[in-house]
Structure formats: structure tokens, C-alpha cells
Design an enzyme around this catalytic site. Sequence first.
Site, PDB file in Angstrom:
ATOM      1  N   GLY A 122       0.818  -1.209   0.000  1.00  0.00           N
ATOM      2  CA  GLY A 122       0.000   0.000   0.000  1.00  0.00           C
ATOM      3  C   GLY A 122       0.852   1.260   0.000  1.00  0.00           C
ATOM      4  N   SER A 123       0.423   2.255   0.772  1.00  0.00           N
ATOM      5  CA  SER A 123       1.045   3.584   0.693  1.00  0.00           C
ATOM      6  C   SER A 123       2.479   3.635   1.215  1.00  0.00           C
ATOM      7  CB  SER A 123       0.187   4.587   1.465  1.00  0.00           C
ATOM      8  OG  SER A 123      -1.087   4.704   0.857  1.00  0.00           O
TER       9      SER A 123
END
Length: 598
Positions: free
Chosen positions: A321-322
Site C-alpha cells: 500500500g502507501s
Amino acid sequence: MKQSPESGRPRTLGGAAGRRKRRSGDSALAAGNPLLQVRLPAWRSRLLLFGLFCGFVALAGRAFYLQGGVSTQFLQRQGEARYARTLDVAATRGTITDRNGVVLASSVPARGVWAIPDDVEAGKRDLAQLARLLDVPSGELRRRLADDRTFVYLKRQVEPGVAQRIESFNLAGIHTSREFRRLYPEGAITAQLLGFTDVEDRGQDGIELAFERILGGRPGLRHLIKDRLGRAVEDDWVREPIEGRDIRLSIDNRIQYIAFSALRAAVEANQAQGGSIVVLDVESGEILALTNWPSFDPARRDRMEPQKLRNRAVTDTFEPGSTLKPFSIATALEAGVVMPQSTVQTAPGSMRLGGHTITDTSSHGVLTVEQVLAKSSNVGTAKIALQLPAQALWDTLTAVGFGQAPHAGLTGAVTGRLRPPQSWRPIEQATIAYGYGVSVSLLQLARAYLVFARDGDIVPVSVMRADSPAAAVPVLRPQTAQAVRRMLELATSDEGTAPSARVSGYPVAGKTGTARKLRDGRYSDAYVASFVGFAPASDARVVIAVMIDEPHGGHYFGGDVAAPVFSQVAAGTLRALQIAPQAHALALAATEAATEAR
């Protein structure tokens, strides 16, 4: 025949006349008996004689075969099996310690109780006592002693005191031998990291398996000869054991405990499936802590559950993810595509690309590149990444270790998933830029963040105590790494997504990650929450990566679930390493406290 008047006995005829009369009587008898008149052919007697001769030749040949050396090896083995034994003698396994010499795994003396079933002479009372001391059901003990083998173990790794009591019984056919039992003082805290040994004291997983050749040494061989009563009359070494060597890990037991305690509390508070934490030394790349929950107690082999044995931080992968966004921004800065203060339009909080929609949690409008990272904008990151050649982003991700198994000295390390850039479509390049379509292990992710903590270069990670720092490999220009570091520090401010990652007295930097989990080829409503950061931000000493798998406690964002764990572990680690708080950070903390009080 006349009788003598003196003796009353019959009187026989004597002399030649008597003998003639007897011969004539025998001839008459022979003439009257058909069996005595049969004459056997000469060939039958010869055949009988030949058969006897062949029998003697066969016996002589068999005697030569058995005694003359043709089959002596088999007979020797059969004979020795009745009076001789060659026993394996375990070597003392090496001790595992942490970087400060604290014992994490050691071996203590034990005894193996074994028997020669044919030699056992024990009554029911003796067997009942033996079963009670061995904590083995009487029926099971009798079954083992009824075995037709010449050697059978009754129980392994028996306490020396119990073995001495058994020896005092002087039971024929019952013997003991030297063994060792592995102890793990820290129990579940280091379980998946250290692994465990089997009943033979051989490594089966983790450090115990990875360093088996060093720790295990070489077992010895002992030749034992016994008399007909089963008593040892000769006991000689065939080969003496070579003891295993000790190893010192890079792990700091204090930090390991801090990380384990914080992780366990977080997993339970968030009703998660599990979690992992990795703590790295920025300068050397040494692993200071690596822990997982749920865990197990290696001393209770009967309660080991397969799903709890694996070292999740090394063997499990997830989409980051981020937490992958800093590498995309760094690649764009390195290529000169953007500057930290360049602006990106992220309104209306979504964008269409190749029939797919990329969205943010909310519409942020125009953001600087710094703000794109601090606010974790998927749209902003995707727009920046699409200005890059796919090869450039792939080169950066590969250079920091994604798609490659980290050679840290740990078993089961995985490569993760990073496809070649030639196969990337625009939508895939965009999603990879913010952490989807690529999979990593937590150890890989922690190591990758060294590039920002170390001003653009990276070192290998190791679970062994390093005598000297490893050679660094440059990846980014120092200016690029420093620029991203400032952005990551901004991400832990009130403006960013992880203010709960802050540590009183120390500036920190890091990035949150919240990624949906793939199930049956589709993204589900289950999440992986993560946070990776380093402290102190201006002069980093440690990188800490936290992953919480499937939180269900009402929160699932990395900033809510994983960032507070980072804060707790970072605070304890910096204190354990005796890193002094920084004055400006203390002043900032005091100001924030006063503001909250008002």
C-alpha cells in the site's frame, strides 16, 4: 536233550557234532525265510555310498562357506548384534546469545532410556515402577519391550535425576545414554526467530536450522560390548563428539521484548489475525528485533500449532500500500520530473485510467509533492508516477531489494512479487506506484527504508552480530533521500496521516500503509495496516516496520492501528540505546502539551 540229575538244568550237545547240527539248523531256517534269500543289486549300494559322499561334500562346502570367510560379514553382524552395540553420542549444541551475551537458547544434559528387548528381565512390579518414572503408560511400555528389534528407545530427553533412579534398579537389558535438551529462556518472545530442535537436538526451523552446521557440531560413536547377563564389559570411543560452537546474534533482547509486548497488545486490542515487527540498526543493517504474534512456547512441543510456527516477518508477503509511495516520489525527484514544491491537481479525489478508477479517501485539491506524500494521495502519486518510464520505477524498487530474497541468515525468506516493467500497463504502473500489484515481506520493507535513513545508500541486513559495517550500495542522490526524509517527517505531523507515530522528545519520520487483501483474485474488505519509519528523523539510528494483519477492532487504517505501535516501540528502543532526547523536539512536545491543556 537230557537233564543232569545234579543241576536240574538241560544239557546240550557239545563238540563238533553239536556245531554241525546247529549249522544245518540255520541253513534250514534261511531256506525257509524269503527275506533272507533276497540279494541286493550292487548299483544300489554304490548309489547309497555316492549319496553319502555328496552329503559329506555339501557339509564340507557349507562349513568352508561359513568358516572360510565367504559369509563371515553377515555372521559377524548377527553375532555382534547379540553382544555388541555402536551407540551415537550427542555433541553439546552451541549456545545462542543476543548481541550483549544474553542467552537465548542453550542445551542442558539429559538422558535417553533404551532397552534390548531380548535381554530385559523385569517383573510386573519393576515394569510398573519404570513406567511411572518415565511417565509412560504401562501398556505402551510393555508393547515397546515386546518389540522384535534389538534396540528400542523407551523415552528420550529424560531428566538426569530420573535416569539415575532407573539405573539404580539394575534391570537387565535397560540402559541409559547421554543426550541434551534445548532450553529457550525467552519462550514465545523469540520463538519464530530462533526456531526449535527435534528430539535428536537437530535444528528444525529458524536460527536453529539456518546455523545447524555451526551449532550442531558432530556426534560421537561409542562401541559397547556386554556379557551374557547384559552387563557392559567394554566401552570404547570409536569417535569422540565435536561440540557445537556458540553464535551471537544481532538481536538486542531488551528491544525484542519491547517489540513483542507492543505487538501482542496491538493484535489483541485490534482483534487482528496477527502481526509482525522488525527493528533495524541504520548504520550496520543488523536486525535488533524481529518478532511475530501469535507465537508459541518452544518448550511445549505437544502444543505447537503449524500456523504459529512460521516467521511471518520473513516468510509472509502482503501488498504494501502507501508505504511504497516514498519510492515512487524519490524516483520522480531523482529523474527531475518534479521538485518537492511542485504542485499536482488531485481534485476531485479520483481519476479514471484504462477503465479503472483511482480514488483518495477525500478530495485534497492542489497539493505540493511534499503534501502528496504527507497526505498519502493515491491520485497525486499515480499522476507523478505516470510521468516516469516504467523502467525507472522498477530500477528503484529493485535497487532497494524488492523482488529479491534478503540474505539475512534466516530460513524461509521470500522474494515477493515484482513483475518486469515491460509487462506494465499504465494502470499497473499507477497502482504499483502506491503499493498495489506488488508484494513484499516486512523484512524487505524495513530494509528498503534504510535508503531514506542513510542518505541514499543501502546495506544488507543480517541477524548476526557484525564486527564491522557492511559495504553500502548507493541508490539515490543524498539530496533526494534528504528531501524524501523531510516529507516523511511531515507525514507524522498534524498535517499528515500519522501524528500518532510521534515520540516525545524525538523527531520521527515514516509512512502509513493501508491495503486491501486479495482473496480468490478479488480485493476483499480485509486489510493490512502498516507503518514504516525511523528515529530520530534528523540522525536516524533505527528503522522500525510494523504490520498488523486484518484488524477488526473498529479501525483498520495504518495511522490508527500500526503508527501507535511504532511510537511505543521507538520510544522504548531509543531509551534502551541511550539516545538522548533532542532539545527542539522536547520544546515542541511541551508546546503541544500546553496547547492541548488550554
